[in-house]
Scaffold this motif. Structure first.
Motif, PDB file in Angstrom:
ATOM      1  N   PRO A 221       0.796  -1.238   0.000  1.00 56.63           N
ATOM      2  CA  PRO A 221       0.000   0.000   0.000  1.00 56.63           C
ATOM      3  C   PRO A 221       0.827   1.287   0.000  1.00 56.63           C
ATOM      4  O   PRO A 221       0.457   2.254  -0.680  1.00 56.63           O
ATOM      5  CB  PRO A 221      -0.830  -0.126   1.279  1.00 56.63           C
ATOM      6  N   VAL A 222       1.943   1.322   0.741  1.00 52.90           N
ATOM      7  CA  VAL A 222       2.769   2.541   0.769  1.00 52.90           C
ATOM      8  C   VAL A 222       3.381   2.805  -0.598  1.00 52.90           C
ATOM      9  O   VAL A 222       3.390   3.949  -1.090  1.00 52.90           O
ATOM     10  CB  VAL A 222       3.869   2.421   1.844  1.00 52.90           C
ATOM     11  N   GLU A 223       3.894   1.760  -1.253  1.00 56.10           N
ATOM     12  CA  GLU A 223       4.461   1.920  -2.594  1.00 56.10           C
ATOM     13  C   GLU A 223       3.378   2.325  -3.592  1.00 56.10           C
ATOM     14  O   GLU A 223       3.633   3.121  -4.510  1.00 56.10           O
ATOM     15  CB  GLU A 223       5.126   0.616  -3.026  1.00 56.10           C
ATOM     16  N   THR A 224       2.174   1.790  -3.424  1.00 52.18           N
ATOM     17  CA  THR A 224       1.054   2.173  -4.289  1.00 52.18           C
ATOM     18  C   THR A 224       0.745   3.653  -4.147  1.00 52.18           C
ATOM     19  O   THR A 224       0.501   4.351  -5.140  1.00 52.18           O
ATOM     20  CB  THR A 224      -0.191   1.333  -3.940  1.00 52.18           C
ATOM     21  N   MET A 225       0.762   4.154  -2.915  1.00 49.50           N
ATOM     22  CA  MET A 225       0.509   5.567  -2.668  1.00 49.50           C
ATOM     23  C   MET A 225       1.572   6.440  -3.347  1.00 49.50           C
ATOM     24  O   MET A 225       1.249   7.440  -4.003  1.00 49.50           O
ATOM     25  CB  MET A 225       0.498   5.833  -1.166  1.00 49.50           C
ATOM     26  N   SER A 305      11.990  10.425   1.096  1.00 41.50           N
ATOM     27  CA  SER A 305      13.013  10.248   0.055  1.00 41.50           C
ATOM     28  C   SER A 305      13.496   8.801   0.016  1.00 41.50           C
ATOM     29  O   SER A 305      13.690   8.228  -1.066  1.00 41.50           O
ATOM     30  CB  SER A 305      14.194  11.185   0.314  1.00 41.50           C
ATOM     31  N   HIS A 306      13.668   8.205   1.181  1.00 43.77           N
ATOM     32  CA  HIS A 306      14.107   6.798   1.243  1.00 43.77           C
ATOM     33  C   HIS A 306      13.059   5.876   0.625  1.00 43.77           C
ATOM     34  O   HIS A 306      13.407   4.966  -0.152  1.00 43.77           O
ATOM     35  CB  HIS A 306      14.359   6.412   2.706  1.00 43.77           C
ATOM     36  N   ASN A 307      11.793   6.104   0.937  1.00 41.15           N
ATOM     37  CA  ASN A 307      10.727   5.249   0.393  1.00 41.15           C
ATOM     38  C   ASN A 307      10.628   5.367  -1.120  1.00 41.15           C
ATOM     39  O   ASN A 307      10.404   4.370  -1.826  1.00 41.15           O
ATOM     40  CB  ASN A 307       9.393   5.606   1.044  1.00 41.15           C
ATOM     41  N   ILE A 308      10.766   6.590  -1.642  1.00 42.75           N
ATOM     42  CA  ILE A 308      10.720   6.780  -3.095  1.00 42.75           C
ATOM     43  C   ILE A 308      11.861   6.042  -3.771  1.00 42.75           C
ATOM     44  O   ILE A 308      11.675   5.326  -4.764  1.00 42.75           O
ATOM     45  CB  ILE A 308      10.763   8.283  -3.451  1.00 42.75           C
ATOM     46  N   LYS A 309      13.061   6.199  -3.226  1.00 40.22           N
ATOM     47  CA  LYS A 309      14.242   5.578  -3.842  1.00 40.22           C
ATOM     48  C   LYS A 309      14.141   4.066  -3.811  1.00 40.22           C
ATOM     49  O   LYS A 309      14.464   3.391  -4.802  1.00 40.22           O
ATOM     50  CB  LYS A 309      15.500   6.041  -3.112  1.00 40.22           C
ATOM     51  N   LYS A 350      21.464   5.484 -11.645  1.00 39.85           N
ATOM     52  CA  LYS A 350      21.325   5.904 -10.253  1.00 39.85           C
ATOM     53  C   LYS A 350      20.149   6.871 -10.105  1.00 39.85           C
ATOM     54  O   LYS A 350      19.809   7.618 -11.023  1.00 39.85           O
ATOM     55  CB  LYS A 350      22.604   6.574  -9.770  1.00 39.85           C
ATOM     56  N   PHE A 351      19.537   6.841  -8.926  1.00 45.85           N
ATOM     57  CA  PHE A 351      18.426   7.739  -8.607  1.00 45.85           C
ATOM     58  C   PHE A 351      18.858   8.698  -7.500  1.00 45.85           C
ATOM     59  O   PHE A 351      19.362   8.262  -6.463  1.00 45.85           O
ATOM     60  CB  PHE A 351      17.195   6.948  -8.146  1.00 45.85           C
ATOM     61  N   ASN A 352      18.655   9.969  -7.740  1.00 43.45           N
ATOM     62  CA  ASN A 352      18.925  10.990  -6.733  1.00 43.45           C
ATOM     63  C   ASN A 352      17.586  11.623  -6.351  1.00 43.45           C
ATOM     64  O   ASN A 352      16.949  12.275  -7.177  1.00 43.45           O
ATOM     65  CB  ASN A 352      19.884  12.046  -7.283  1.00 43.45           C
ATOM     66  N   VAL A 353      17.150  11.412  -5.103  1.00 43.87           N
ATOM     67  CA  VAL A 353      15.825  11.845  -4.666  1.00 43.87           C
ATOM     68  C   VAL A 353      15.974  12.970  -3.641  1.00 43.87           C
ATOM     69  O   VAL A 353      16.715  12.837  -2.654  1.00 43.87           O
ATOM     70  CB  VAL A 353      15.032  10.681  -4.057  1.00 43.87           C
ATOM     71  N   ASN A 354      15.257  14.049  -3.872  1.00 42.50           N
ATOM     72  CA  ASN A 354      15.252  15.195  -2.954  1.00 42.50           C
ATOM     73  C   ASN A 354      13.803  15.535  -2.610  1.00 42.50           C
ATOM     74  O   ASN A 354      12.999  15.809  -3.506  1.00 42.50           O
ATOM     75  CB  ASN A 354      15.950  16.402  -3.591  1.00 42.50           C
ATOM     76  N   SER A 355      13.460  15.499  -1.327  1.00 41.35           N
ATOM     77  CA  SER A 355      12.095  15.777  -0.889  1.00 41.35           C
ATOM     78  C   SER A 355      12.050  17.035  -0.036  1.00 41.35           C
ATOM     79  O   SER A 355      12.965  17.313   0.741  1.00 41.35           O
ATOM     80  CB  SER A 355      11.539  14.596  -0.080  1.00 41.35           C
ATOM     81  N   GLN A 356      10.968  17.774  -0.193  1.00 42.31           N
ATOM     82  CA  GLN A 356      10.705  18.966   0.620  1.00 42.31           C
ATOM     83  C   GLN A 356       9.326  18.826   1.241  1.00 42.31           C
ATOM     84  O   GLN A 356       8.337  18.669   0.536  1.00 42.31           O
ATOM     85  CB  GLN A 356      10.783  20.245  -0.227  1.00 42.31           C
TER      86      GLN A 356
END
Length: 366
Positions: A221-225, A305-309, A350-356
């Motif tokens: 469910p979290v990945e689906t969101m 950011s960790h969950n997205i990556k 590679k994936f670089n994820v930045n969240s605000q």
């Protein structure tokens, strides 16, 4: 005399048109309307599929709720099964109200023949705006469920998938026309919601990811969101963050953007930027004051950011691309060999994820 001949010709032409128009016409009381279609794997048979049609039976009285029946038939093709189902009902089958198409989980786990879903596209009486999904444990099991809140057959499915009822980021609705496009589009893989039958309820909070032919991944469910945030289908959600205490952020705006970067002399990478705006909805232990908000924002940014990556790496390892990174690569390429280059790059990019994260308010508690 000439006027008589003229009017006689008009009357004759009108009569011919009426005769031609009535050849294939059936009155509404002589039709059986299909509201949902299920495709499962055949059991204890040499046939390939078990096709289920859910028919709506309109009520003759306002005091009595509408009823439904489900007729099933095994066959090597959908056409074969439907032809035999016609011998089991007393009215002409009408697909113009078929808004939900379900494939059983066992069917999609194997290689899905293109003909089985192109049958829906070739039928002129099946709307291409129908929703499509995966039935768990089977499509028939989902069709049999009738929640107590359902007013007419298929109502619960229509409201949930159409977002006319519950608003939640855990449901990713997929139209048939988009699914069909994703099965052939390079750089964009199919996504289907999973509908699970549980007694009197139909639970929809996960999705399945395909590699054009078969089911490859089932997201939690979290990945689906998170995937829903990328597809911009729903922005209202609740994010649970573990900091000095567990808090829940009620999001009112979520925006995810990405760009494939090609620095000179260095390997390409994907830059993902996420911006979340919301308010504090729940704090498990104690109240949160405005001066403490920045700490919770940083904790939320790190966790999101960790969950997205992790989700993007999961797609990469399975070699699927439901977001469309490959399609974006193709859109900015001018060489025919670039697609082959992308297939070589994607497994190691590679994936670089930045969240605000911005928490605008802590609620009514001060």
């Amino acid at each position: 005399m000439s006027r008589f001949i003229k009017w006689g010709g008009v009357v004759l032409l009108f009569a011919l048109l009426l005769e031609l128009g009535g050849c294939g016409f059936k009155d509404i009381e002589k039709r059986f309307f299909v509201v949902a279609i299920g495709v499962d794997q055949a059991k204890n048979s040499d046939k390939k599929f078990n096709i289920s049609l859910k028919f709506a039976i309109p009520s003759s009285s306002k005091d009595q709720p509408s009823q439904s029946i489900i007729v099933t038939q095994e066959g090597d093709t959908i056409s074969e099964a439907v032809r035999i189902i016609k011998t089991k009902v007393d009215r002409e089958i009408d697909f113009s109200h078929a808004k939900v198409l379900l494939f059983g989980q066992k069917v999609v786990e194997k290689e899905l023949p293109a003909g089985i879903y192109y049958w829906f596209a070739r039928r002129r009486d099946i709307q291409e705006i129908a929703w499509i999904g995966i039935g768990k444990p089977s499509a028939l099991a989902v069709l049999k469920v009738r929640p107590k809140s359902e007013h007419f057959p298929g109502d619960a499915l229509f409201l949930a998938l159409g977002k006319d009822g519950s608003e939640t980021p855990f449901i990713i609705s997929e139209f048939f026309f988009d699914f069909k496009k994703r099965t052939t589009e390079k750089g964009l893989d199919p996504v289907l919601p999973v509908l699970e039958a549980q007694k009197d309820l139909i639970v929809i909070n996960t999705v399945g990811i395909f590699d054009k032919k078969r089911l490859k991944l089932l997201l939690n469910p979290v990945e689906t969101m998170i995937l829903n945030f990328f597809m911009i289908n729903e922005q209202k959600s609740a994010l649970k963050v573990k900091a000095s205490q567990t808090i829940v952020i009620d999001t009112k705006k979520v925006k995810n953007t990405y760009k494939i970067m090609k620095p000179k002399g260095k390997p390409p990478y994907i830059q993902v930027n996420s911006k979340i705006i919301g308010m504090m909805e729940e704090a498990v232990k104690y109240a949160v004051y405005n001066q403490h908000v920045s700490g919770y924002e940083k904790a939320a940014e790190k966790e999101f950011s960790h969950n997205i990556k992790q989700m993007l790496i999961k797609f990469q390892k399975a070699n699927v691309d439901p977001i469309g990174f490959g399609l974006r690569w193709r859109a900015h390429s001018f060489n025919r060999d670039d697609w082959q280059e992308w297939k070589r790059i994607y497994p190691t990019i590679k994936f670089n994820v930045n969240s605000q994260v911005i928490i605008e308010d802590t609620g009514l508690i001060e």
